[in-house]
Write a protein that holds these residues in place. Structure first.
Motif, PDB file in Angstrom:
ATOM      1  N   ILE A 118      -0.840 -19.262  56.288  1.00 56.37           N
ATOM      2  CA  ILE A 118       0.349 -19.492  56.333  1.00 56.37           C
ATOM      3  C   ILE A 118       1.571 -18.867  55.204  1.00 56.37           C
ATOM      4  O   ILE A 118       2.686 -17.992  54.959  1.00 56.37           O
ATOM      5  CB  ILE A 118       0.894 -21.082  56.548  1.00 56.37           C
ATOM      6  N   LEU A 119       0.604 -18.898  54.186  1.00 53.43           N
ATOM      7  CA  LEU A 119       1.879 -17.921  53.178  1.00 53.43           C
ATOM      8  C   LEU A 119       1.377 -16.919  53.676  1.00 53.43           C
ATOM      9  O   LEU A 119       2.319 -15.732  52.723  1.00 53.43           O
ATOM     10  CB  LEU A 119       1.385 -18.184  51.687  1.00 53.43           C
ATOM     11  N   GLY A 120       0.128 -15.675  53.530  1.00 53.08           N
ATOM     12  CA  GLY A 120       0.040 -14.720  54.467  1.00 53.08           C
ATOM     13  C   GLY A 120       1.453 -14.213  55.400  1.00 53.08           C
ATOM     14  O   GLY A 120       1.659 -13.180  55.521  1.00 53.08           O
ATOM     15  N   ALA A 121       1.250 -14.825  56.391  1.00 54.14           N
ATOM     16  CA  ALA A 121       2.418 -15.132  57.194  1.00 54.14           C
ATOM     17  C   ALA A 121       3.301 -14.486  57.070  1.00 54.14           C
ATOM     18  O   ALA A 121       4.410 -13.288  57.021  1.00 54.14           O
ATOM     19  CB  ALA A 121       1.929 -15.893  58.501  1.00 54.14           C
ATOM     20  N   VAL A 122       3.939 -15.216  55.699  1.00 56.26           N
ATOM     21  CA  VAL A 122       5.314 -14.935  55.423  1.00 56.26           C
ATOM     22  C   VAL A 122       5.491 -13.784  54.304  1.00 56.26           C
ATOM     23  O   VAL A 122       6.583 -12.985  54.784  1.00 56.26           O
ATOM     24  CB  VAL A 122       5.739 -16.397  54.286  1.00 56.26           C
ATOM     25  N   LEU A 123       4.589 -13.687  53.520  1.00 58.52           N
ATOM     26  CA  LEU A 123       4.403 -12.176  53.128  1.00 58.52           C
ATOM     27  C   LEU A 123       4.434 -11.364  54.032  1.00 58.52           C
ATOM     28  O   LEU A 123       4.976  -9.974  53.969  1.00 58.52           O
ATOM     29  CB  LEU A 123       3.158 -11.836  51.722  1.00 58.52           C
ATOM     30  N   VAL A 162       6.843 -13.652  61.906  1.00 58.09           N
ATOM     31  CA  VAL A 162       7.151 -15.314  62.090  1.00 58.09           C
ATOM     32  C   VAL A 162       6.496 -15.165  63.545  1.00 58.09           C
ATOM     33  O   VAL A 162       5.928 -17.093  63.735  1.00 58.09           O
ATOM     34  CB  VAL A 162       8.493 -14.980  63.206  1.00 58.09           C
ATOM     35  N   GLY A 163       5.513 -14.867  63.740  1.00 53.21           N
ATOM     36  CA  GLY A 163       4.984 -15.105  65.003  1.00 53.21           C
ATOM     37  C   GLY A 163       3.333 -15.839  65.105  1.00 53.21           C
ATOM     38  O   GLY A 163       3.010 -16.755  65.192  1.00 53.21           O
ATOM     39  N   ALA A 164       2.684 -14.883  63.751  1.00 48.57           N
ATOM     40  CA  ALA A 164       1.880 -16.086  62.825  1.00 48.57           C
ATOM     41  C   ALA A 164       2.077 -17.102  62.641  1.00 48.57           C
ATOM     42  O   ALA A 164       1.286 -17.690  62.112  1.00 48.57           O
ATOM     43  CB  ALA A 164       1.035 -14.014  61.943  1.00 48.57           C
ATOM     44  N   LEU A 165       3.072 -17.358  61.693  1.00 47.30           N
ATOM     45  CA  LEU A 165       3.449 -18.393  61.477  1.00 47.30           C
ATOM     46  C   LEU A 165       3.225 -19.674  61.855  1.00 47.30           C
ATOM     47  O   LEU A 165       3.247 -20.570  61.909  1.00 47.30           O
ATOM     48  CB  LEU A 165       4.979 -18.092  60.299  1.00 47.30           C
ATOM     49  N   VAL A 166       4.805 -19.225  63.137  1.00 46.04           N
ATOM     50  CA  VAL A 166       4.457 -19.814  64.298  1.00 46.04           C
ATOM     51  C   VAL A 166       2.547 -20.308  64.905  1.00 46.04           C
ATOM     52  O   VAL A 166       2.977 -22.017  64.969  1.00 46.04           O
ATOM     53  CB  VAL A 166       5.838 -19.532  65.215  1.00 46.04           C
ATOM     54  N   HIS A 167       2.064 -20.018  65.005  1.00 43.62           N
ATOM     55  CA  HIS A 167       1.104 -19.968  65.537  1.00 43.62           C
ATOM     56  C   HIS A 167       0.334 -20.670  64.286  1.00 43.62           C
ATOM     57  O   HIS A 167      -0.609 -21.721  65.158  1.00 43.62           O
ATOM     58  CB  HIS A 167      -0.135 -18.415  65.716  1.00 43.62           C
ATOM     59  N   SER A 168       0.286 -20.623  63.421  1.00 42.68           N
ATOM     60  CA  SER A 168      -0.573 -21.193  62.347  1.00 42.68           C
ATOM     61  C   SER A 168       0.829 -22.959  62.390  1.00 42.68           C
ATOM     62  O   SER A 168      -0.562 -24.240  62.100  1.00 42.68           O
ATOM     63  CB  SER A 168      -0.224 -21.211  60.971  1.00 42.68           C
ATOM     64  N   ALA A 169       1.404 -22.508  62.565  1.00 38.50           N
ATOM     65  CA  ALA A 169       2.376 -24.293  62.162  1.00 38.50           C
ATOM     66  C   ALA A 169       1.963 -24.947  64.258  1.00 38.50           C
ATOM     67  O   ALA A 169       1.666 -25.861  64.101  1.00 38.50           O
ATOM     68  CB  ALA A 169       3.963 -24.084  62.339  1.00 38.50           C
ATOM     69  N   GLY A 170       1.638 -24.171  64.641  1.00 36.57           N
ATOM     70  CA  GLY A 170       1.072 -24.988  65.912  1.00 36.57           C
ATOM     71  C   GLY A 170      -0.150 -25.778  65.712  1.00 36.57           C
ATOM     72  O   GLY A 170      -0.530 -26.299  66.854  1.00 36.57           O
ATOM     73  N   ARG A 171      -0.759 -24.727  65.100  1.00 40.54           N
ATOM     74  CA  ARG A 171      -2.405 -25.272  65.237  1.00 40.54           C
ATOM     75  C   ARG A 171      -2.085 -26.583  64.534  1.00 40.54           C
ATOM     76  O   ARG A 171      -3.033 -27.923  64.990  1.00 40.54           O
ATOM     77  CB  ARG A 171      -2.812 -23.746  64.929  1.00 40.54           C
ATOM     78  N   LEU A 172      -1.308 -26.726  63.491  1.00 39.56           N
ATOM     79  CA  LEU A 172      -1.703 -27.957  62.646  1.00 39.56           C
ATOM     80  C   LEU A 172      -1.198 -29.112  63.609  1.00 39.56           C
ATOM     81  O   LEU A 172      -1.876 -30.333  63.527  1.00 39.56           O
ATOM     82  CB  LEU A 172      -0.756 -27.552  61.565  1.00 39.56           C
ATOM     83  N   ALA A 173      -0.407 -28.693  64.348  1.00 41.03           N
ATOM     84  CA  ALA A 173       0.652 -29.802  65.010  1.00 41.03           C
ATOM     85  C   ALA A 173       0.447 -30.209  65.876  1.00 41.03           C
ATOM     86  O   ALA A 173      -0.864 -30.782  66.606  1.00 41.03           O
ATOM     87  CB  ALA A 173       2.212 -29.474  64.959  1.00 41.03           C
ATOM     88  N   GLY A 174      -0.903 -28.658  66.609  1.00 40.63           N
ATOM     89  CA  GLY A 174      -1.098 -29.525  67.694  1.00 40.63           C
ATOM     90  C   GLY A 174      -2.153 -30.956  67.418  1.00 40.63           C
ATOM     91  O   GLY A 174      -3.162 -31.203  68.427  1.00 40.63           O
TER      92      GLY A 174
END
Length: 419
Positions: free
Chosen positions: A268-273, A132-144
């Motif tokens: 992102i897909l890898g973080a979910v898996l 979940v942390g990796a997913l949040v990091h990726s999403a935050g990077r895209l948003a930032g």
């Protein structure tokens, strides 16, 4: 955990907004791409020298207080930079000093935040929390990175630093309301007796203890070897794929942008898996890294951009799952009172890879070209990992009692396995 994830998303978005704007600010002040790279190195350099002390501090100090204070200090640095920009008093010297201060604080903040997030869930759910942390990091990077351009365009450069300062204060304000899960952080769950440890807190909180523990832990040393060779020869896709796309495949910046987008989606897909892993091991990390290396070989031989795009997605997915599994091992294998120092050692090692990897890969590309670097690097990774697994298999299993005595497994794990 939901509150912590939301706070980390805001913080990651603010951090990537600032990093993006900082590069633009350095270019605006100096007009030099080399100076931009220098500013990034100055911020990363403290991890090489101070991370061991930062990890020891995380083991010694109360974790929630450590996170709250470090986040507040990072916010103060961001607000200071915003004020200097607004007053037009910023120059390269002050920017470098502020970047170095940020790097020093991060040596404490990074491991403290990682371990605090793990404390919020039961031990069996830590791999999921890391995913979940990796997913949040990726999403935050895209948003930032997206918000950086909008913020600078409408409000100016200083506003991006101020927004990052607010994001740090948001995290600090959430920390006091977090509650650790029963059994997390080394505390016994309800009804579970405490188990004495020869390395109990207070037995040694020095930097030397952490480094010695890491070097005596075969699984951690093996994990460092796998991650190191993968980082140097297989993870710098921003360099190797950029040269491949714009060179042999005759693409442009738009084509590489498409490849970068596919890499981000795969991450992102890898973080979910990866969040679905229940008992990740060093063996799992090695097999995934070897699979990713073989995919890299095929990608290096791609005859067209379309074939490369097909290969890039599974490459990114496997890499992300491998990273999640490796992080879970790193953060759960040591006993709770040693985890900060272990993360400090890991941060120092990782800084060596990040500083030395691109030049080494650049020399390989000079000698063998982009295709040759991808193919040779992938084969080297797969062969090294395969050789290590084969050597371990031929060596046979370690007797359980010996493993427990030398620290490969805890006494409780040995009893449970024997049962």
């Amino acid at each position: 955990m939901r509150w912590w994830s939301a706070a980390n998303f805001v913080s990651n978005a603010g951090t990537w907004m600032q990093l993006t704007v900082q590069n633009l600010l350095v270019l605006q002040i100096t007009g030099s791409a080399a100076a931009t790279g220098l500013s990034m190195s100055v911020q990363a350099a403290p991890a090489l020298f101070v991370s061991l002390l930062g990890g020891a501090a995380v083991d010694r100090w109360p974790r929630k207080l450590t996170v709250a204070v470090s986040q507040a200090l990072l916010g103060a640095v961001a607000f200071t930079t915003a004020l200097l920009v607004a007053l037009d008093r910023i120059d390269m010297t002050s920017l470098m000093v502020l970047a170095a201060v940020t790097g020093v604080i991060a040596t404490v903040d990074g491991p403290a935040c990682a371990l605090l997030g793990n404390d919020l869930v039961p031990v069996t759910d830590v791999p999921s929390a890391i995913g979940v942390g990796a997913l949040v990091h990726s999403a935050g990077r895209l948003a930032g990175t997206a918000l950086a351009g909008v913020t600078v365009g409408f409000l100016g450069t200083g506003a991006a630093y101020a927004a990052n300062g607010v994001s740090f204060l948001f995290v600090a304000s959430v920390v006091p309301f977090l509650r650790s899960a029963p059994g997390a952080g080394g505390e016994p769950a309800a009804g579970e007796p405490a188990v004495a440890s020869a390395d109990a807190p207070g037995a040694g909180m020095s930097v030397r203890e952490g480094l010695s523990f890491f070097l005596r832990r075969p699984r951690l040393v093996a994990l460092a070897g796998i991650t190191g060779i993968s980082s140097v020869f297989g993870r710098n896709y921003g360099l190797t794929l950029a040269v491949l796309v714009t060179g042999p495949l005759a693409g442009g910046a738009g084509a590489f942008g498409t490849v970068s987008t596919v890499l981000a989606v795969g991450g992102i897909l890898g973080a979910v898996l990866g969040a679905r892993l229940r008992r990740p091991s060093v063996r799992t990390v090695g097999l995934l890294a070897a699979a990713g290396a073989l995919l890299q070989v095929v990608a290096g031989l791609s005859p067209s951009l379309a074939v490369l795009l097909v290969m890039v997605l599974p490459m990114a997915i496997v890499e992300s799952v491998s990273d999640t599994a490796g992080t879970a091992v790193l953060q759960t294998d040591p006993p709770p009172h040693m985890r900060g120092r272990v993360l400090g050692v890991w941060s120092s090692i990782g800084t060596v890879w990040s500083l030395g990897g691109p030049p080494a890969l650049g020399l390989l590309m000079e000698w063998a070209g982009a295709r040759g670097a991808l193919v040779a690097g992938g084969l080297l990774i797969a062969a090294s990992i395969g050789g290590g697994l084969l050597a371990r298999h031929r060596g046979g299993p370690v007797p359980l009692a010996l493993a427990a005595r030398r620290g490969d497994v805890t006494g409780r794990e040995a009893l449970g396995t024997a049962a």
